[in-house]
Enzyme design. Structure first.
Site, PDB file in Angstrom:
ATOM      1  N   CYS A 209       0.868  -1.179   0.000  1.00 53.69           N
ATOM      2  CA  CYS A 209       0.000   0.000   0.000  1.00 53.69           C
ATOM      3  C   CYS A 209       0.901   1.223   0.000  1.00 53.69           C
ATOM      4  O   CYS A 209       2.026   1.161  -0.487  1.00 53.69           O
ATOM      5  CB  CYS A 209      -0.958  -0.018   1.185  1.00 53.69           C
ATOM      6  SG  CYS A 209      -0.137  -0.091   2.793  1.00 53.69           S
TER       7      CYS A 209
ATOM      8  N   HIS B 285      32.283  -4.643   9.435  1.00 49.91           N
ATOM      9  CA  HIS B 285      31.202  -3.640   9.412  1.00 49.91           C
ATOM     10  C   HIS B 285      31.458  -2.626  10.512  1.00 49.91           C
ATOM     11  O   HIS B 285      31.351  -2.925  11.697  1.00 49.91           O
ATOM     12  CB  HIS B 285      29.849  -4.334   9.631  1.00 49.91           C
ATOM     13  CG  HIS B 285      28.657  -3.475   9.316  1.00 49.91           C
ATOM     14  ND1 HIS B 285      28.276  -2.418  10.111  1.00 49.91           N
ATOM     15  CD2 HIS B 285      27.784  -3.502   8.275  1.00 49.91           C
ATOM     16  CE1 HIS B 285      27.213  -1.845   9.586  1.00 49.91           C
ATOM     17  NE2 HIS B 285      26.888  -2.479   8.472  1.00 49.91           N
TER      18      HIS B 285
END
Length: 660
Positions: A29, A573
């Protein structure tokens, strides 16, 4: 400007809703990915909510909803490009399986799932047509364009056509939802609308004394949904019983004949009766006290949005407009949007953290255009007070709109400032709707300015040092780090009996080693990406932990994927969620494909500025091909320097490659 790549995010989302095999269908949506899953228990809510761009994950209305916000369309497209999920349950192994899947969950969940699955694929078209209608009304009422002019007729046709021919749109998505042929469904819907286009067809026809109304299905919602649902069973019956050689022509022939007759004689009138019942019921409750109804409906509407249940309510607006020519529910929806808008704009001025201020500004822009989820999940609901103040403002605004009897004369699923002209009409007051919206905004805004939005008490506070005093988050971090230090003394030893050391991964960042399971990111701490450790950096330099090659060098400079000459695959990371800095405070010295030697500088970063921006600098060093080894052992504890052994990788003796 480079196009943002959502490929990895798409993979992470699908992996954490249980993998592609767990997905029955996917639609979206304005702000959410709406999955229908075979087993919702396989979804990992905690990991999903830790992914970039994901605001939250909600299991409601028969769907597993991953709330993205403004970027939902490109994320959806990235998922569909890779996995090609269906928008229906047609991927089920057989029709029986599909039917059985529909029986899971309570009636209300299934009802909401059906409605949202039908309407969400074309929600943007309805919203766009609503704005067009508002423009046409505004131009006509300001006498800029005459209602008799060609230009008004063009605008009106563009704005109104989709609502008059709504059964066509419903037929397409309902066909997907009920696993039936789209084109036969559209043919049936077209038959329902066709009498409106032919003056030779009487409004009322009779079979004996039974009256049939032919001209009542323009914009019909419930009759169309019921007709396609019924047709799905009829089509399957004929496909099962007709010989294959005759199916091409005679399945559509008999399906249209039987389903069409039943639609005009039974299903259509039944659907209209249900719709009228809902409309009458709503009107009765509203008429008891419009102000109280407005207070309750506007005050609670965004709560329904949080759980994705608003689709169980919004179709009533369509039915009201079809039956009465106007609706009052949309006026409540309008002020509910502006209540949350007031809270998030208040947060812009009250936010002490730059990151929260940036989120609030972005969310406020989306909210102004009628999309409330970024404001709700990014600030208001996250810190609780803002959401409550938004509901309070909405309730007062709703009471004003209800008391004034404000009406909307065309449906739209997304309410914003540009939709105000839809409230212009007989017996309505667009001025009072504007007053109600401003009141909702102002009350929430002022409440946030006076009482704040609970920023300082939230555990997700961003680090911020002022005048030598530690923030609450820093104190919490210090406590966690103290706990980590205690845990390190009791790290479980890896049993390496019968194994040989296959490779050593050296430390890429000077700093203090912490267990991977204790880092503040569920993706890494769960070891879903592999075993490894975290390092709280003491300086801003990343060096190569072995000889090998750079397989991935993120352009933002916050992460590197490396492969050693012996086969180890390692991810470095730097920081948690630092991808959101878009490369600020990072400098990369390598690119994919580069050869590296142990100790080569891969890149640099500024730990202090990253902390000031509100991010945890803990650097994860993860062996992403952990399954290739029999054991991954942490070699370092406490303070460690670059070039010191950090991880030992073991294989069984018969398969190990000995180190020199």
């Amino acid at each position: 400007m480079a196009k943002k790549d959502y490929t990895q995010l798409a993979r992470d989302i699908v992996a954490n809703v249980g993998g592609p095999d767990n997905v029955k269908s996917l639609v979206h949506c304005a702000t959410r990915l709406r999955f229908r899953l075979k087993d919702t228990g396989k979804a990992n809510k905690e990991v999903l909510e830790g992914l970039p761009n994901v605001l939250t994950a909600v299991n409601a209305g028969g769907q597993y909803q991953v709330v993205i916000g403004d970027e939902v369309v490109p994320v959806y497209n990235a998922i569909m490009d890779q996995y090609h999920f269906t928008a229906s349950d047609a991927g089920a192994e057989n029709d029986t399986a599909a039917e059985e899947s529909e029986e899971k969950g309570n009636i209300f969940d299934r009802f909401v799932a059906v409605l949202s699955g039908i309407f969400t694929p074309f929600i943007s078209v309805l919203a766009g047509a609503g704005v067009l209608k508002g423009v046409a009304i505004l131009l006509a009422n300001t006498h800029i364009v005459s209602e008799s002019s060609v230009w008004y007729s063009i605008l009106d046709a563009l704005a109104t056509g989709v609502f008059t021919l709504l059964p066509i749109f419903i037929a397409i998505t309902a066909a997907d939802k009920f696993n039936t042929n789209r084109f036969i469904s559209v043919a049936l819907a077209a038959a329902m609308i066709y009498p409106l286009t032919d003056s030779a067809i009487p409004k009322i026809g009779h079979i004996a004394d039974y009256a049939i109304n032919f001209k009542q299905y323009g914009g019909a919602v419930i009759p169309t949904i019921l007709a396609i649902w019924m047709m799905s069973y009829i089509e399957r019956w004929f496909k099962k019983h007709l010989p294959a050689v005759a199916q091409l022509v005679f399945v559509p022939f008999f399906t249209l004949l039987v389903a069409g007759a039943l639609t005009f004689i039974v299903i259509g009138p039944l659907g209209n009766a249900i719709g009228m019942g809902l409309a009458y019921g709503y009107q009765y409750l509203y008429s008891l006290s419009p102000a109280v109804a407005g207070f309750i409906l506007a005050g609670l509407f965004q709560v329904f949005v949080v759980f994705g249940l608003h689709w169980g309510i919004l179709p009533i607006s369509l039915i009201n407009i079809q039956n009465y020519g106007y609706d009052t529910l949309l006026s409540m929806m309008f002020v509910a949007v502006f209540g949350q808008f007031g809270a998030v704009t208040g947060a812009i001025f009250k936010a002490k953290k730059s990151k929260n201020r940036e989120i609030a500004v972005s969310a406020a822009i989306s909210n102004f255009f009628g999309i409330t989820e970024p404001a709700i999940y990014g600030i208001n609901l996250k810190y609780k007070k803002g959401f409550i103040f938004g509901l309070a403002g909405s309730a007062i605004g709703g009471a004003i709109a209800g008391f004034a009897g404000v009406k909307a004369f065309q449906y739209t699923p997304i309410m914003n400032f540009f939709e105000l002209p839809l409230f212009i009409g007989k017996g309505s007051s667009v001025a009072m709707e504007a007053v109600a919206g401003v009141a909702a905004w102002a009350i929430a805004f002022v409440l946030v300015l006076i009482f704040g939005f609970n920023e300082e008490n939230n555990e997700k506070m961003l680090a911020n040092v002022q005048m030598g005093k530690k923030s609450l988050t820093e104190k919490k971090t210090a406590a966690v780090e103290s706990k980590m230090e205690a845990e390190q003394k009791e790290l479980p030893k890896v049993d390496t009996a019968g194994m040989e050391l296959n490779e050593i991964v050296y430390n890429p960042v000077k700093g203090r080693v912490v267990p991977l399971t204790s880092v503040n990111d569920p993706v890494f701490s769960s070891e879903a990406m592999g075993k490894g450790v975290g390092v709280v950096p003491a300086e801003g330099k990343v060096v190569a932990p072995f000889d090998g090659q750079v397989s991935v060098a993120f352009p933002t400079g916050h992460a590197y994927g490396l492969q050693s000459d012996r086969g180890a695959e390692v991810l470095i990371h730097v920081g948690i969620d630092t991808v959101n800095l878009n490369g600020e405070h990072f400098q990369s010295n390598v690119k994919a494909g580069d050869r590296i030697r142990k100790g080569d500088v891969l890149g640099t970063f500024d730990p202090e500025k990253i902390k000031e921006a509100g991010y945890d600098t803990t650097t994860m060093v993860i062996v992403t091909n952990t399954m290739a080894y029999d054991a991954v052992e942490q070699a370092a504890v406490d303070e460690t320097y670059a070039d010191e052994a950090l991880l030992n990788l073991y294989k069984k003796q018969e398969t190990a490659v000995k180190t020199n």
